[in-house]
Design a protein around this motif. Structure first.
Motif, PDB file in Angstrom:
ATOM      1  N   SER A  94       1.001  -1.063  -0.491  1.00 13.24           N
ATOM      2  CA  SER A  94       0.104   0.025  -0.079  1.00 13.24           C
ATOM      3  C   SER A  94       0.920   1.586  -0.352  1.00 13.24           C
ATOM      4  N   ASN A  95       0.481   2.073  -0.436  1.00 11.29           N
ATOM      5  CA  ASN A  95       0.948   3.546   0.170  1.00 11.29           C
ATOM      6  C   ASN A  95       0.482   4.340   0.873  1.00 11.29           C
ATOM      7  N   GLN A  96      -0.227   3.525   1.660  1.00 11.86           N
ATOM      8  CA  GLN A  96      -1.136   4.104   2.784  1.00 11.86           C
ATOM      9  C   GLN A  96      -0.831   4.195   4.163  1.00 11.86           C
ATOM     10  N   THR A  97       1.045   4.335   3.918  1.00  6.90           N
ATOM     11  CA  THR A  97       1.611   4.382   5.438  1.00  6.90           C
ATOM     12  C   THR A  97       1.819   5.045   6.265  1.00  6.90           C
ATOM     13  N   PRO A  98       3.291   4.507   7.226  1.00  6.85           N
ATOM     14  CA  PRO A  98       3.194   6.432   7.814  1.00  6.85           C
ATOM     15  C   PRO A  98       4.572   6.565   7.017  1.00  6.85           C
ATOM     16  N   TRP A  99       4.979   5.114   6.412  1.00  7.70           N
ATOM     17  CA  TRP A  99       5.739   6.199   5.680  1.00  7.70           C
ATOM     18  C   TRP A  99       5.791   6.439   3.655  1.00  7.70           C
TER      19      TRP A  99
END
Length: 127
Positions: A72-77
């Motif tokens: 995912s691109n919905q991470t904290p990083w």
């Protein structure tokens, strides 16, 4: 500044799955039970209301390295290096990640090696 990566993948050196699970649980608050098929383990976690599938693959580069892939691109990083730096500190081990997001013309063997707060570019050619 480089653009955000579409997913996050790091390579973790010689760390028990239990330690990785503990870091993920602490970081995200919960972790679904691992589903294992041989050396591949899948799970999911939630970040800001988004479910993130993850895959942990043992022995991907020799016997010492495992891959941890956040699908995912919905991470904290924003980028792999951000995750690698946090993981290296949390797990007290060497973490590697690709230098860039795999664009045409990039050196495919150029990686970040992160250990004890330091990030160094290395050429990593797996046997």
């Amino acid at each position: 500044m480089s653009s955000p990566h579409p997913d996050i993948e790091i390579y973790i050196k010689s760390t028990p799955i239990e330690a990785i699970s503990a870091w993920l649980e602490q970081r995200f608050g919960s972790l679904a039970p691992w589903q294992s098929k041989g050396l591949v383990h899948t799970s999911a976690l939630t970040w800001q209301g988004q479910k993130i599938p993850i895959t942990l693959h043992e022995k991907v580069a020799g016997k010492a390295w495992m891959s941890l892939w956040f699908q995912s691109n919905q991470t904290p990083w924003s980028q792999d290096l951000d995750c690698a730096q946090e993981a290296a500190t949390a797990l007290n081990t060497q973490i590697r990640c690709i230098v860039s997001g795999w664009q045409e013309g990039d050196e495919p063997d150029e990686w970040w090696s992160v250990e004890q707060g330091e990030a160094t570019k290395v050429l990593w050619r797996t046997e």
